[in-house]
Design a protein around this motif. Sequence first.
Motif, PDB file in Angstrom:
ATOM      1  N   VAL A   1      -6.564  -0.346   1.183  1.00  0.00           N
ATOM      2  CA  VAL A   1      -6.029   1.016   1.092  1.00  0.00           C
ATOM      3  C   VAL A   1      -6.152   1.725   2.441  1.00  0.00           C
ATOM      4  CG1 VAL A   1      -6.342   3.274   0.000  1.00  0.00           C
ATOM      5  CG2 VAL A   1      -6.509   1.187  -1.371  1.00  0.00           C
ATOM      6  N   GLU A   2      -7.312   1.602   3.073  1.00  0.00           N
ATOM      7  CA  GLU A   2      -7.547   2.250   4.356  1.00  0.00           C
ATOM      8  C   GLU A   2      -6.634   1.682   5.441  1.00  0.00           C
ATOM      9  OE1 GLU A   2     -12.304   3.248   3.666  1.00  0.00           O
ATOM     10  OE2 GLU A   2     -11.678   1.418   4.688  1.00  0.00           O
ATOM     11  N   ALA A   3      -6.490   0.361   5.453  1.00  0.00           N
ATOM     12  CA  ALA A   3      -5.620  -0.260   6.462  1.00  0.00           C
ATOM     13  C   ALA A   3      -4.184   0.199   6.290  1.00  0.00           C
ATOM     14  CB  ALA A   3      -5.707  -1.779   6.354  1.00  0.00           C
ATOM     15  N   ARG A   4      -3.749   0.279   5.036  1.00  0.00           N
ATOM     16  CA  ARG A   4      -2.387   0.748   4.776  1.00  0.00           C
ATOM     17  C   ARG A   4      -2.220   2.201   5.216  1.00  0.00           C
ATOM     18  NH1 ARG A   4       0.608   3.361   0.850  1.00  0.00           N
ATOM     19  NH2 ARG A   4       2.741   2.537   0.592  1.00  0.00           N
ATOM     20  N   ARG A   5      -3.235   3.011   4.945  1.00  0.00           N
ATOM     21  CA  ARG A   5      -3.184   4.422   5.308  1.00  0.00           C
ATOM     22  C   ARG A   5      -3.133   4.596   6.825  1.00  0.00           C
ATOM     23  NH1 ARG A   5      -1.638   9.404   3.540  1.00  0.00           N
ATOM     24  NH2 ARG A   5      -3.121  11.033   4.132  1.00  0.00           N
TER      25      ARG A   5
ATOM     26  N   SER B   1      -2.173   3.778  -4.045  1.00  0.00           N
ATOM     27  CA  SER B   1      -1.837   3.010  -2.853  1.00  0.00           C
ATOM     28  C   SER B   1      -1.271   1.642  -3.227  1.00  0.00           C
ATOM     29  CB  SER B   1      -3.074   2.838  -1.974  1.00  0.00           C
ATOM     30  OG  SER B   1      -2.744   2.278  -0.735  1.00  0.00           O
ATOM     31  N   ALA B   2      -1.696   1.123  -4.379  1.00  0.00           N
ATOM     32  CA  ALA B   2      -1.194  -0.170  -4.850  1.00  0.00           C
ATOM     33  C   ALA B   2       0.144  -0.056  -5.551  1.00  0.00           C
ATOM     34  CB  ALA B   2      -2.219  -0.813  -5.780  1.00  0.00           C
ATOM     35  N   GLY B   3       0.681   1.158  -5.633  1.00  0.00           N
ATOM     36  CA  GLY B   3       2.040   1.332  -6.138  1.00  0.00           C
ATOM     37  C   GLY B   3       2.184   1.887  -7.529  1.00  0.00           C
ATOM     38  N   ALA B   4       1.079   2.184  -8.193  1.00  0.00           N
ATOM     39  CA  ALA B   4       1.170   2.712  -9.552  1.00  0.00           C
ATOM     40  C   ALA B   4       1.536   4.192  -9.561  1.00  0.00           C
ATOM     41  CB  ALA B   4      -0.158   2.517 -10.282  1.00  0.00           C
TER      42      ALA B   4
END
Length: 443
Positions: free
Chosen positions: A57-61, A186-189
């Motif tokens: 999540v942090e890396a994506r952010r 973050s996972a799309g839900a």
Amino acid sequence: MTKQVDVIVIGGGPAGTAMASGLKAQGKSVLIVENDLWGGTCPNRGCDPKKILLSAVEARRHAQNLAGHGLRGVPTIDWPALMATKRGYTDQIPSGTLNGLKAQKIDTMHGQAYFRADGELTVDGEVVAATDYVIATGQRPSILPITGHEYFATSTDFLDLDTMPSRVTFVGGGYVGFELATIARSAGAEVHLIHHNQRPLKAFDPALVKALMQNLTQQGVTFDLDVDLNKITQQADGLHLTDDHGFDLTTDLVVCSAGRVPNVDHLGLANVGVSYGRHGVQVNDHLQTANPHIYAIGDVSDTPVPKLTPLAGYEARYLVGELTQAGAPISYPVVPTEVYAEPKLAQVGMTATQAAKSDKYQVHELDMTHWFTYYRLQTPQALAKVIVDQQSGLVVGASFLSEIADELINYVALLIDKQVTLAGLQKLVLAYPTPASDLQYLY
């Protein structure tokens, strides 16, 4: 023949294993009992697996923040691969913990501990005995007693999902709700967080909580406040969540994130004069229960500090000393607390609300968004409230909202505990540019 040792520790989590290891090192004979997973909640189904999921999540952010500022595109979270990484860690925890205890020649038993009416302790019916007993059984997720409560999943279930459902709802606006909502979104839900009043995360600064909620709302989390959910029904299109005032939400997964309860109801504590309530086993300032030979530590104990893994170890170290050489009452240092959302929310020591009750303190409200530390990361928002004792010049508390709040709060905990003034801090040379080199601007 009844097994007899110096100390029996009930619970094989961080508190219990630290207790057993410490006592063994002091020459005590120890038996540790666990009825579930060796290692306890934190490494199996709590802090550690949560932080593994949050790493993605942090890396994506970070990539999202830097899109257009040197990076192109934002990665997507591969949930099955992320879950496999998590399980690669958690799957080896129970056996690793048990093997570690055996390597120290600590006796272990797997089963349900229970104090009988005659005061004897049994483990799955087998009588064991000790001079002293330590309860370290932790907590478990609570389930709201509403109609359809059997449809609730828990944080344990969420942290082991094979696939991420399209729609996920969290009921309860505490740490767990905010953190897992951040991961699910973050996972799309499609994510909703339901809270029964207007004040989630009530232990934290209201203004920073509001800012956190605004950030999460921009990321797509929907907050349903003042909703006193009372019914869950399963229908063809999903789970329907309703209250008495027209609220009706359909979801695929509903997670009860409304707090945790102490794991004590199957121990037979009433048989040995040990009292407990919804906050845990009642202890004095030596972590001793009303029964002088029974103690409680970690999340299961009713103490004036947050239920955190580092405190479990802290209390275990104290009690090892207490059982080997009685000393002073336990004294706690300042304790940082954090919400691992995006951004993170953290605080330590005195809050701005508490400081406002006296003219002795000055509250520095800082918008750090454009400081270099945050500019280089293109952090959308970085806020702080720092409380300074005007007479001594010492920092006595702080709250942070930023993507590195968890790092900053530990630095400030050290400043408070070691009573470092601005002049004292400026006698140090810290690497620049880093969050540590920003500390001097907080005073």
